[in-house]
Write a protein that holds these residues in place. Structure first.
Motif, short mmCIF file in Angstrom:
data_model
loop_
_atom_site.label_atom_id
_atom_site.label_comp_id
_atom_site.label_asym_id
_atom_site.label_seq_id
_atom_site.Cartn_x
_atom_site.Cartn_y
_atom_site.Cartn_z
N LYS A 5 -1.05 -16.64 -4.00
CA LYS A 5 -2.12 -16.36 -3.04
C LYS A 5 -1.54 -15.99 -1.68
N GLN A 6 -0.58 -16.78 -1.22
CA GLN A 6 0.05 -16.51 0.08
C GLN A 6 0.80 -15.20 0.04
N GLY A 7 1.49 -14.94 -1.07
CA GLY A 7 2.24 -13.69 -1.20
C GLY A 7 1.33 -12.48 -1.17
N LEU A 8 0.17 -12.59 -1.80
CA LEU A 8 -0.79 -11.49 -1.81
C LEU A 8 -1.29 -11.21 -0.39
N LEU A 9 -1.61 -12.27 0.34
CA LEU A 9 -2.10 -12.12 1.71
C LEU A 9 -1.03 -11.55 2.64
N GLU A 10 0.23 -11.81 2.30
CA GLU A 10 1.34 -11.31 3.11
C GLU A 10 1.80 -9.93 2.67
N GLY A 11 1.14 -9.38 1.66
CA GLY A 11 1.46 -8.03 1.20
C GLY A 11 2.74 -7.93 0.41
N LYS A 12 3.05 -8.95 -0.39
CA LYS A 12 4.25 -8.93 -1.21
C LYS A 12 3.95 -8.30 -2.57
N LYS A 13 4.73 -7.27 -2.91
CA LYS A 13 4.48 -6.51 -4.15
C LYS A 13 4.60 -7.40 -5.39
N ARG A 14 5.57 -8.31 -5.38
CA ARG A 14 5.80 -9.14 -6.56
C ARG A 14 4.56 -9.98 -6.88
N ALA A 15 3.95 -10.55 -5.84
CA ALA A 15 2.77 -11.38 -6.04
C ALA A 15 1.63 -10.54 -6.61
N ALA A 16 1.42 -9.34 -6.06
CA ALA A 16 0.35 -8.45 -6.55
C ALA A 16 0.60 -8.05 -8.00
N ALA A 17 1.86 -7.71 -8.32
CA ALA A 17 2.20 -7.27 -9.68
C ALA A 17 1.96 -8.39 -10.69
N ARG A 18 2.39 -9.60 -10.35
CA ARG A 18 2.22 -10.73 -11.27
C ARG A 18 0.75 -11.06 -11.49
N LEU A 19 -0.04 -11.02 -10.42
CA LEU A 19 -1.47 -11.33 -10.54
C LEU A 19 -2.20 -10.29 -11.38
N ILE A 20 -1.83 -9.03 -11.22
CA ILE A 20 -2.46 -7.97 -12.04
C ILE A 20 -2.11 -8.19 -13.51
N ALA A 128 -7.39 -5.22 -11.13
CA ALA A 128 -6.31 -4.58 -10.39
C ALA A 128 -6.80 -4.03 -9.05
N VAL A 129 -7.99 -3.44 -9.03
CA VAL A 129 -8.55 -2.91 -7.78
C VAL A 129 -8.78 -4.05 -6.78
N ASP A 130 -9.32 -5.17 -7.24
CA ASP A 130 -9.56 -6.31 -6.34
C ASP A 130 -8.24 -6.85 -5.78
N VAL A 131 -7.22 -6.96 -6.64
CA VAL A 131 -5.92 -7.48 -6.20
C VAL A 131 -5.32 -6.55 -5.13
N LEU A 132 -5.35 -5.24 -5.38
CA LEU A 132 -4.77 -4.30 -4.43
C LEU A 132 -5.57 -4.23 -3.14
N ASP A 133 -6.87 -4.46 -3.24
CA ASP A 133 -7.73 -4.51 -2.05
C ASP A 133 -7.32 -5.69 -1.17
N ILE A 134 -7.17 -6.87 -1.77
CA ILE A 134 -6.74 -8.06 -1.03
C ILE A 134 -5.32 -7.87 -0.51
N TYR A 135 -4.48 -7.21 -1.30
CA TYR A 135 -3.08 -6.95 -0.96
C TYR A 135 -2.96 -6.10 0.31
N GLY A 136 -4.02 -5.36 0.63
CA GLY A 136 -4.04 -4.61 1.88
C GLY A 136 -4.00 -3.11 1.76
N CYS A 137 -4.22 -2.57 0.55
CA CYS A 137 -4.24 -1.12 0.39
C CYS A 137 -5.47 -0.54 1.07
N GLU A 138 -5.26 0.53 1.81
CA GLU A 138 -6.39 1.21 2.46
C GLU A 138 -7.05 2.21 1.51
#
Length: 312
Positions: A5-20, A128-138
């Motif tokens: 969760k923290q990694g996703l909020l900080e924009g860490k690719k590994r966290a986003a990839a694992r969650l997807i 995947a869209v929700d994860v990338l949205d939270i991850y900070g993709c514009e």
């Protein structure tokens, strides 16, 4: 999961990839993270890229992403590939075509297997869209698998649908068929240096004349491999965004998209419960054998299943 969760909020690719990956495999932990952070979604603009196989969707997406990156935007790409019959994973053809974007820290690329979905996108695309949205993709580009006239589910997952066409597909009537042609917000004739490009564009414009709406979809020309017409195409996408925002239709579309997503989730969970209540499909397998042997009919067999799970 707190680290994810923290990694996703900080924009860490590994966290986003694992969650997807976890969401794609239906793991509850990933869904729990999305539930907790769902209030942070809704900032990304989702662009669907669809069209027939061989239209150059991946190359076009690659060029559009590079223009967005040049403007300083953080971009996500979900490329839905055909599914491997051996592993069930994506064949990764689209990702190979965008390989030079992999080293860009401002671009997140994810390939997903369609896993038999005829609508052109994976069931896990919403996750995947929700994860990338939270991850900070514009901006999030969702490129469909390219399956033909049934490929309409993309409109339920995006804000703007880009329809990619090419000249010389053989059948002129393709340009006026129902189905995928009706969902395009912006059209582009890729490989416009080929013979028949202007003719294809003219046919599409004629088709659009019959379906007059407040928004008249533009028909752009592009040669993606030579980087021609890309900026103009992105300008057309942004014009559609301005129209949707200014008219209030963007909010209406997002409500409809969420309704579709909600119904999909309910359907998936009901199907899962059906299999659980029928001993992981053993009852269905048994009844299928009986139907095949003509010992019963499919309608009676379906009623037996529904009675077993108290849904009749």
């Amino acid at each position: 999961m707190e680290d994810f969760k923290q990694g996703l909020l900080e924009g860490k690719k590994r966290a986003a990839a694992r969650l997807i990956s976890m969401g794609e495999n239906g793991q509850q932990e990933a869904l729990d993270v999305i539930k907790e952070l769902y209030h942070k979604t809704g900032n990304a603009y989702v662009i669907g890229v669809t069209g027939p196989p061989g239209a150059g969707k991946s190359t076009l997406t690659d060029k559009l992403v590079k223009v967005c990156r040049a403007a300083g935007h953080k971009v996500g790409v979900i490329a839905v590939d055909p599914t491997s019959p051996f592993t069930g994973g994506a064949i990764l053809g689209d990702r190979i075509r965008m390989s030079d974007l992999n080293t860009d820290p401002g671009v997140f690329i994810r390939s997903m297997g369609a896993r038999g979905n005829l609508g052109g996108i994976s069931e896990a695309t919403g996750v995947a869209v929700d994860v990338l949205d939270i991850y900070g993709c514009e901006y999030i580009f969702v490129e469909t698998v390219g399956v033909g006239q049934s490929e309409v589910d993309i409109v339920k997952s995006c804000d703007t649908t880009l329809m990619v066409m090419v000249p010389g597909l053989g059948d002129d009537i393709q340009a006026i068929k129902a189905g995928v042609m009706e969902i395009g917000d912006v059209f582009v004739i890729n490989k416009a240096d080929r013979d028949g490009a202007e003719k294809t564009a003219r046919e599409i414009r004629m088709m659009l004349e019959f379906n007059k709406n407040e928004w008249n979809p533009p028909v752009n020309m592009a040669i993606a491999v030579e980087n021609q017409g890309i900026k103009e195409l992105l300008d057309s996408i942004f014009e559609h965004r301005e129209y949707m925002t200014g008219s209030g239709k963007g909010h209406v579309r997002r409500v409809e998209n969420r309704k579709s997503e909600l119904l999909t989730i309910v359907k998936e969970r009901m199907t899962r419960k059906l299999f659980e209540k029928t001993y992981n499909g053993e009852v269905i397998d048994d009844l299928s054998q009986k139907v095949a042997k003509k010992e019963t009919d499919p309608y009676s067999a379906a009623e037996m299943i529904l009675e077993k799970i108290n849904m009749n």
